[in-house]
Design an enzyme around this catalytic site. Sequence first.
Site, mmCIF file in Angstrom:
data_model
loop_
_atom_site.group_PDB
_atom_site.id
_atom_site.type_symbol
_atom_site.label_atom_id
_atom_site.label_comp_id
_atom_site.label_asym_id
_atom_site.label_seq_id
_atom_site.Cartn_x
_atom_site.Cartn_y
_atom_site.Cartn_z
ATOM 1 N N GLY A 193 0.766 -1.293 -0.068
ATOM 2 C CA GLY A 193 0.111 -0.127 0.043
ATOM 3 C C GLY A 193 0.741 1.149 -0.043
ATOM 4 O O GLY A 193 0.824 2.038 -0.902
ATOM 5 N N PHE A 194 1.602 1.341 0.946
ATOM 6 C CA PHE A 194 2.519 2.594 1.355
ATOM 7 C C PHE A 194 1.851 3.961 1.128
ATOM 8 O O PHE A 194 2.531 4.840 0.977
ATOM 9 C CB PHE A 194 3.630 2.478 0.257
ATOM 10 C CG PHE A 194 4.125 1.139 0.020
ATOM 11 C CD1 PHE A 194 4.857 0.415 1.102
ATOM 12 C CD2 PHE A 194 4.033 0.443 -1.202
ATOM 13 C CE1 PHE A 194 5.299 -0.928 1.031
ATOM 14 C CE2 PHE A 194 4.844 -0.827 -1.458
ATOM 15 C CZ PHE A 194 5.317 -1.506 -0.276
ATOM 16 N N LYS A 202 3.525 1.107 19.727
ATOM 17 C CA LYS A 202 3.701 2.155 19.044
ATOM 18 C C LYS A 202 3.996 1.702 17.563
ATOM 19 O O LYS A 202 4.631 0.799 17.366
ATOM 20 C CB LYS A 202 4.961 3.067 19.388
ATOM 21 C CG LYS A 202 5.025 3.593 20.623
ATOM 22 C CD LYS A 202 6.544 4.403 20.748
ATOM 23 C CE LYS A 202 6.379 4.959 22.268
ATOM 24 N NZ LYS A 202 7.829 5.638 22.504
ATOM 25 N N GLY A 203 3.296 2.353 16.497
ATOM 26 C CA GLY A 203 3.361 1.893 15.443
ATOM 27 C C GLY A 203 4.772 1.986 14.679
ATOM 28 O O GLY A 203 5.525 3.009 15.050
ATOM 29 N N GLY A 226 5.621 0.544 11.204
ATOM 30 C CA GLY A 226 5.617 0.214 9.954
ATOM 31 C C GLY A 226 6.260 1.671 9.245
ATOM 32 O O GLY A 226 7.179 1.332 8.054
ATOM 33 N N GLU A 227 6.332 2.829 9.578
ATOM 34 C CA GLU A 227 6.773 3.959 8.855
ATOM 35 C C GLU A 227 7.822 4.563 9.532
ATOM 36 O O GLU A 227 8.315 5.670 9.155
ATOM 37 C CB GLU A 227 5.767 4.873 8.824
ATOM 38 C CG GLU A 227 4.571 4.521 7.739
ATOM 39 C CD GLU A 227 3.239 5.265 7.612
ATOM 40 O OE1 GLU A 227 3.389 6.159 6.679
ATOM 41 O OE2 GLU A 227 2.419 4.913 8.296
#
Lengths: 763, 338
Positions: free
Chosen positions: A245-246, A725-726, A728-729
């Site tokens: 997705g990004f 905590k996220g 992915g980014e």
Amino acid sequence: MTVAAPEPKANMGNPAPRYDAVVKVTGRATYASDMPLASPAYAFLVTSAIAKGRVESFDLADANRVRGVIDIVTHEKGPKLKELKLYSNGGYAGTTIQPLKSAEIAHDGQIIAVVIAETYEAAREAANRVTVSYTAVVPSATFDSPGTTTAAAKGQNSQFKEDPQVGNFAKAFEDAEVKLTASYDTPTQHHNPMELFSTSCAWIGDNLVIYEPSQYVYGLKNGVAEQLGIDADKVRVVNPYVGGGFGSRGSMTPRTAIIAAIARRLNRPIKLVPTRDQGFTIATYRAETRHEIKLGASRDGKLVALRHEGAEVSSRPDAYCVGGTKTTTRLYACPNVDSLVSIVRADRNTPGFMRSPPEVPYLFALESAMDELAVKLKMDPVELRRINDTTNEPIGGKPYTSRSLMACFDEAAKAFGWSQRSPEPKSMADGDWLIGYGCAATCYPTQMGPSAARVRLQRDGRTRVEIAGHEIGTGAYTIIAQTAAERLGVPLEKVAVFVGDSELPPAPVAGGSNSTASTCSAVMMVCDQIRQRLFKAMMPNQSLTDRAKETVGIGQTPATRAAKSDRSLDLEKAFDALGAGVVEEYGEWKPEDAPLDSFQAMHSGHVRLVGGHSLKDKIAYAFGAEFVEVRVNRFTHEIRAPRLVGAFAAGRIMNPRTARSQLMGGLIWGMSSALLEATEIDERTARYVNDNFADYLVPVNADVPGVEVILLSEQDDHINPAGAKGLGELANVGTNAAVCNAIYHATGQRIRKLPVRLENIEV
Amino acid sequence: MRSFLYQRATDPGMAVQALSAAAAANNPLTQAAAQPLAGGTTLIDLMKLDVMRPAAIVDINPLARGWSGIETGGEKLRLGALAKMSDVAAHADIQRHYPVIANSLRLAASAQLRNMATLGGNVMQRTRCSYFRDTSYDNCNKRIPGSGCAAMDGVNRMHAVLGTSDQCIATYPGDFAQALIALDATVEITGKSGTRSMPFAQLHKAPGNTPDIETTLQPGELISAFSIPRRWPRSVYLKARDRQSYEFALSSAAIALDVQDGMIRDARVALGGVATVPWRAREAESLLKGQKFDDGLARRAADAAFADAKGRQHNSFKISLGKRLVARALQQASTMEV
């Protein structure tokens, strides 16, 4: 590089293998365009060869002669669709430019016709045979092109609320002992997820099913319903797997409603698989940005003044803006801060979120400038960060919920061998190759959004978790299953997870790295509801609520603490006491500080994320430190990055295996972003030239021989029930600067414009 | 991609007949109604992009039995046109006696492509010019003669600085062809009237006023083999590119040297990634010939190789890059163990 999953440290889950590993490796995972349709027709897009002007006429005779052509839809008989609103203005769309509405063309590659045929091949051939006459107008391509307009972001983009400021920057900068002013540029980039921007639409009576890779099935469902003017309950979006997705699939693109409307008109399912190059113009992208950083410091390295001015390109009608000053003005202790973000409008498709939207371009500027400042101060760049580390962000003085920035620097520095670096530029070499070491901080806001979930537990322990989350390759299935298994005390293999379907309870957009925190917090809450029912049945005479609370830790208690005092259920006894075979619970969770309309918005496909700097009395970010070794060839000036080392702390690590995979991918993308990725724009025509995988370069395996990810233990009880905590980014944020800082060390040359290519090196 | 007729040629005569029947004398070969299919790694791409629109495909893979040999014995290397790039690159004798060939192949494309692609197809690979490969651009003299050149003042970082004309600056993209130039290879061509041979250097045509005509092949002709004399023990292929693998050259150099007692008796310098055709830098060669090698000589030769180069907005860097690369390749060739 080791291939084994990392051993879990304190406050980490098990490195369980991926839930979807086998179906993916064996090719059985069904992506949107794999979904079987009954007798579909195939669509192929015709896109504009000019960026501005109008279509005067189509010659369709040759195309219509191709055997199997059913229809060619142009604006002359385009579908009647309702007006679009941008997601940031309360709508669903990533662009308000509506193709097939009129003859007007607003950007390169705009959809101008859709060929429908019995086969994909016939549709493609006919599309190639469509002849278009245009009246072209000279477009404005980018920064500095004649005809662009520039204005402050504040006031034209409702999501960009402030230009953070504190103290008196001008005076402090004026008086600073050491000053730095530098400008930085980042290029246009496209997400290029492996799965193309496909859409299949099938009507069953008045009900529409859409198979489309989406990062937000509720947004897409509601958005398409609104455009078609039908009840949202009649639209279903299904995508059990999304091939990347990004950010490119977070908001609705124009293609979906067009295909849905044509399918309804033809009374036949339609499958669209656009080409790679069409993906550059029918969806969003990261627009080019420019930055000016001013840093003032005392001779001992303390920042006294910081100013970050950014400019970003957007389309004519839409004021998209990433506006990363909200992060860069808060990263380090500094009493005098100023910032400004502007939007430059050009004749381009509307840009949008792209992995680590604001942080990637904005931290490149700040973290490059910090390295430059360290050079001016003759100070180790790690020490400069340490001197300016802080427990409270400087703008509002709010405390970070947790911040392991320097611990990450120390761990990564050790693993990388930073102490082996001789500080002088051009002082390290190996044969034909100059060697440079560089580092940078990385960070990403911790965000959460309202989420619902339904969980069903059977007497035999079999568990079904339903949540309209998204498996975009991150490991969502796996960690949702782990969360439910852990919370209910059932074996992992007994948990079945269903995501990627708008018929399931709503979850937020899979963007802003919120998914783990949001979906797992909701799943935990619903699992607790199940446990409460079972405990209540087993212990009817106790003070039920108290007992249940004590045993399962409901409410905002983090997972880990609850788990410690938790008792496992004897499931069979509990079910016997309840007198039922199945317990099913539905629940809706929202984070602290969530807006009042959160649940309502959640059901209607509107995003309501909170976190980062927007929390009331605290600020929540994940942190990391990244170290890069670059090698620059003395003769060819080729630049390679054989070693990437990152250390990261992000609260509870739900699964060290999937976490590492995310972070490793991020580091590789970060390097790619620094050295390879740029969409080239022909400034005469405002068209994307290298719109394919042969010309838009991404790394191959040979480019990344060494990537090391270090996961730090961190416990944060102030963010969400999952304590996560996220991440992915997180990993691709600091890499751009780390690479450029390493290039400086290798060559003595400071490069402030990305991507860095061999022609930019002058050794 | 447009509908096409698929034919399978089971012997060379059949292939030649099928191809020549469809070729009109006044058409360039690239636009002939019938196109030969070998590995398909260029042709299928260009058909999907609608750049090539043949009415018929003549599959010549059945000819592989006779046309894919690798004969290394004796004073000549003979390579069948349908030999796979990967097989030739991995051949021990070729690695030993013709390193420039093995390396130019090894550094080309990806493992998957090298497994599919044939030598004959490889030297016929068409340019990667973005404007040529995208039919939404109306101005490409190579695709539509007389229509202009979008690359000239467009995004031209990958484009040529040597052998260009005011009609076309598209780069010849391959690697192997430079090795053939450096080793004085001969190309064997099969056509209606049997087999003919010519120096490989005469195969490609610079764009001039007819960028749509890319080779000297005649209608119905097929490359059947390459023949390479074994007279260059020192040979080197260097390639500079944006990433470590699977990427076209920004600049490449194939060098062959004949050195005796420190004296360069003869030299070949071929350039890739910088020219419209596989480029032979004769000025550099004559400068080297009869001289004793040193770094200064290498630099002068490199300067000579690019003396006529013309850079444009984004590709001027290739001139200085090419010179540094040539000088480095000459150094390596002169010091290599033979």
